[in-house]
Scaffold this motif. Structure first.
Motif, PDB file in Angstrom:
ATOM      1  N   ALA A   1      34.972  20.492 -39.079  1.00 25.57           N
ATOM      2  CA  ALA A   1      35.907  20.797 -40.155  1.00 25.57           C
ATOM      3  C   ALA A   1      37.351  20.759 -39.664  1.00 25.57           C
ATOM      4  O   ALA A   1      38.236  20.201 -40.324  1.00 25.57           O
ATOM      5  CB  ALA A   1      35.579  22.176 -40.745  1.00 25.57           C
TER       6      ALA A   1
ATOM      7  N   GLN B   1      27.584  21.504 -45.737  1.00 23.76           N
ATOM      8  CA  GLN B   1      27.999  22.549 -46.676  1.00 23.76           C
ATOM      9  C   GLN B   1      29.012  23.499 -46.033  1.00 23.76           C
ATOM     10  O   GLN B   1      30.012  23.874 -46.674  1.00 23.76           O
ATOM     11  CB  GLN B   1      26.769  23.314 -47.154  1.00 23.76           C
TER      12      GLN B   1
ATOM     13  N   GLN C   1      32.402  21.699 -45.726  1.00 27.28           N
ATOM     14  CA  GLN C   1      33.122  21.630 -46.998  1.00 27.28           C
ATOM     15  C   GLN C   1      33.684  22.995 -47.397  1.00 27.28           C
ATOM     16  O   GLN C   1      34.793  23.080 -47.940  1.00 27.28           O
ATOM     17  CB  GLN C   1      32.189  21.104 -48.088  1.00 27.28           C
TER      18      GLN C   1
ATOM     19  N   TRP D   1      36.762  23.531 -45.387  1.00 31.58           N
ATOM     20  CA  TRP D   1      37.857  22.719 -45.918  1.00 31.58           C
ATOM     21  C   TRP D   1      38.508  23.387 -47.123  1.00 31.58           C
ATOM     22  O   TRP D   1      39.706  23.251 -47.345  1.00 31.58           O
ATOM     23  CB  TRP D   1      37.347  21.334 -46.314  1.00 31.58           C
TER      24      TRP D   1
ATOM     25  N   GLN E   1      40.822  17.380 -49.278  1.00 31.47           N
ATOM     26  CA  GLN E   1      39.964  17.403 -48.100  1.00 31.47           C
ATOM     27  C   GLN E   1      39.438  15.994 -47.849  1.00 31.47           C
ATOM     28  O   GLN E   1      39.500  15.128 -48.731  1.00 31.47           O
ATOM     29  CB  GLN E   1      38.799  18.362 -48.299  1.00 31.47           C
TER      30      GLN E   1
ATOM     31  N   ILE F   1      33.622  12.234 -47.808  1.00 32.61           N
ATOM     32  CA  ILE F   1      32.392  12.161 -47.022  1.00 32.61           C
ATOM     33  C   ILE F   1      31.685  10.834 -47.271  1.00 32.61           C
ATOM     34  O   ILE F   1      31.523  10.388 -48.415  1.00 32.61           O
ATOM     35  CB  ILE F   1      31.461  13.340 -47.336  1.00 32.61           C
TER      36      ILE F   1
ATOM     37  N   TYR G   1      25.998  14.451 -51.172  1.00 31.84           N
ATOM     38  CA  TYR G   1      27.345  14.715 -50.639  1.00 31.84           C
ATOM     39  C   TYR G   1      28.265  13.493 -50.569  1.00 31.84           C
ATOM     40  O   TYR G   1      29.488  13.667 -50.596  1.00 31.84           O
ATOM     41  CB  TYR G   1      27.235  15.299 -49.221  1.00 31.84           C
TER      42      TYR G   1
ATOM     43  N   GLN H   1      37.291  16.615 -55.410  1.00 28.67           N
ATOM     44  CA  GLN H   1      36.506  17.731 -54.892  1.00 28.67           C
ATOM     45  C   GLN H   1      37.343  18.507 -53.887  1.00 28.67           C
ATOM     46  O   GLN H   1      38.031  17.927 -53.051  1.00 28.67           O
ATOM     47  CB  GLN H   1      35.218  17.247 -54.224  1.00 28.67           C
ATOM     48  N   TYR H   2      37.238  19.824 -53.987  1.00 30.79           N
ATOM     49  CA  TYR H   2      37.890  20.676 -53.005  1.00 30.79           C
ATOM     50  C   TYR H   2      36.949  21.821 -52.700  1.00 30.79           C
ATOM     51  O   TYR H   2      36.537  22.565 -53.596  1.00 30.79           O
ATOM     52  CB  TYR H   2      39.235  21.190 -53.523  1.00 30.79           C
TER      53      TYR H   2
ATOM     54  N   LEU I   1      33.246  23.346 -51.654  1.00 29.95           N
ATOM     55  CA  LEU I   1      31.881  22.975 -52.009  1.00 29.95           C
ATOM     56  C   LEU I   1      31.828  22.406 -53.423  1.00 29.95           C
ATOM     57  O   LEU I   1      32.608  22.793 -54.298  1.00 29.95           O
ATOM     58  CB  LEU I   1      30.968  24.199 -51.921  1.00 29.95           C
ATOM     59  N   ASP I   2      30.893  21.483 -53.660  1.00 30.11           N
ATOM     60  CA  ASP I   2      30.689  20.906 -54.986  1.00 30.11           C
ATOM     61  C   ASP I   2      29.890  21.905 -55.825  1.00 30.11           C
ATOM     62  O   ASP I   2      28.726  22.179 -55.530  1.00 30.11           O
ATOM     63  CB  ASP I   2      29.927  19.582 -54.857  1.00 30.11           C
TER      64      ASP I   2
END
Length: 420
Positions: A85, A134, A137, A140, A188, A191, A207, A407-408, A410-411
């Protein structure tokens, strides 16, 4: 569309800069540098694959480019999520939002030995991969987007109420957090994923925004793309969010014969003795280096059978049946891990158009040959004239230029548990 360097001086940063700037001039979306944490070739016979840590190379390139994305591989198996990270978020901030992480597991026992470990069972390896991604993220996203104040006069650099630990504990790894790094212009890193099988497919579907795939035919690519979209649906995502990038290897010259000659020259630095034996295994014949400059005999052609386990075998035998010497059969790229297009710029553009219009891919991962020439100045203009490639970047970040979803952290859509 992404570029992947193949060979040359692996320690010459000026060369990497020239290469990246040329790709950026062609409006290529990203530069990808693969990585394996092990010396995996015999340097007596092969050019090195990865001599310098790719994150350091990409940091150099971040300062010498403005728009092109910067993506590399890092293992979820032998790297802790906090390290991943921090390193990739740092590259993202340094590059003003152009970083991407190709999140993969490690399968090479020699690489494992470098970390004083062994390769874990496949299910366990992927269980850890889900945890690592996970946690990365979450780290991040451990700063809220407006946490960074940078009020030097007021001596208030950030709002600490908006910077929180993540406190995630998994079966295999954990992290408290937070990161000491604010969001980048794209929030972030993006992926990516590379790797097959049901476990890798689930990882990509949950992801990844980009997936490096190795289909050898249009039919195989269409199937892979459909299966990838189905995996994204199962995870609760829109399949269009996952872009499949099909690999191919162009060699560009004024004619097909000149391109073949160029590939013969490039093959002089590889171990052709080993490659001709591999060719023999593909078509069911005991071939050796003594026959390199001869075609297959009539008896050999009668006995040859393509391997049902290798999708490249049918084409390898078809090229051999045309009467080429074995050296020339190999120069056609029949045992390379991506389709090889050796011909004119129009031949290369035709290949790309055919696959794209057949729905075989969303884009390409292009492993250009060691000359690093021809694609930007010859192929890109043809694609632009045909309306298949943009004239300029969509924006300053990789997320914008890839068309990746916002996305910022976790989704929040990934509510279903990953495979255990």
């Amino acid at each position: 569309m992404g570029f992947s360097p193949r060979s040359g001086s692996q320690t010459d940063m000026d060369q990497f800069v020239r290469y990246a700037q040329a790709a950026e001039r062609g409006k290529v979306q990203l530069l990808f540098i693969a990585d394996t944490p092990v010396l995996d070739v015999d340097l007596d016979h092969h050019a090195p694959h990865h001599m310098v840590d790719p994150l350091l190379i990409l940091t150099v390139l971040a300062r010498e480019t403005e728009r092109i994305g910067l993506v590399t591989t890092a293992s979820t198996t032998f790297t802790e999520p906090y390290n991943l990270a921090r390193q990739f978020k740092a590259l993202d901030v340094i590059s003003h939002g152009r970083a991407g992480w190709n999140a993969v597991t490690t399968s090479d026992p020699a690489a494992a030995a470098n970390f004083g470990a062994t390769i874990p069972p496949r299910a366990e390896k992927y269980e850890r991969a889900h945890e690592v991604i996970q946690i990365v993220q979450a780290l991040w996203g451990s700063w809220e987007k407006d946490a960074w104040l940078l009020d030097v006069n007021g001596k208030r650099f950030a709002d600490m109420d908006k910077i929180q630990p993540v406190n995630l504990q998994g079966k295999h790894t954990a992290s408290r957090g937070p990161l000491p790094i604010p969001p980048s212009e794209q929030g972030q890193p993006v992926i990516f994923q590379a790797g097959g099988g049901s476990y890798g497919l689930e990882l990509a579907g949950r992801y990844a925004s980009g997936v490096y795939a190795n289909p050898y035919t249009i039919e195989d690519a269409q199937t892979q793309r459909q299966v990838l979209g189905d995996a994204a649906k199962r995870a609760g995502r829109d399949p269009d969010e996952v872009k499949m990038l099909a690999g191919f290897m162009p060699t560009i010259a004024p004619s097909r014969q000149a391109a073949l000659q160029r590939r013969r020259f490039l093959d002089e630095v590889v171990d052709l003795n080993q490659r001709v034996r591999y060719l023999g295994a593909m078509i069911g014949l005991p071939l050796g280096p003594a026959q390199l400059d001869e075609p297959l005999t009539a008896d050999q052609l009668a006995d040859a059978k393509p391997s049902p386990h290798d999708p490249r075998s049918d084409r390898a035998l078809a090229v051999a049946r045309e009467g080429w010497t074995l050296r020339d059969v190999l120069a056609h790229g029949v045992i390379d891990y991506h389709p090889v297009v050796a011909g004119t710029a129009t031949d290369v553009a035709d290949h790309m158009q055919q696959w794209f219009e057949a729905g075989a891919c969303d884009g390409y991962s292009i492993a250009v040959d060691s000359y690093h020439d021809g694609f930007v100045d010859q192929v890109v203009p043809i694609l632009q004239e045909r309306g298949l490639f943009h004239d300029d970047y969509e924006g300053p970040t990789l997320r914008e230029n890839l068309g990746a979803h916002e996305q910022y952290g976790l989704d929040p859509r990934l509510t279903t548990p990953a495979r255990q």
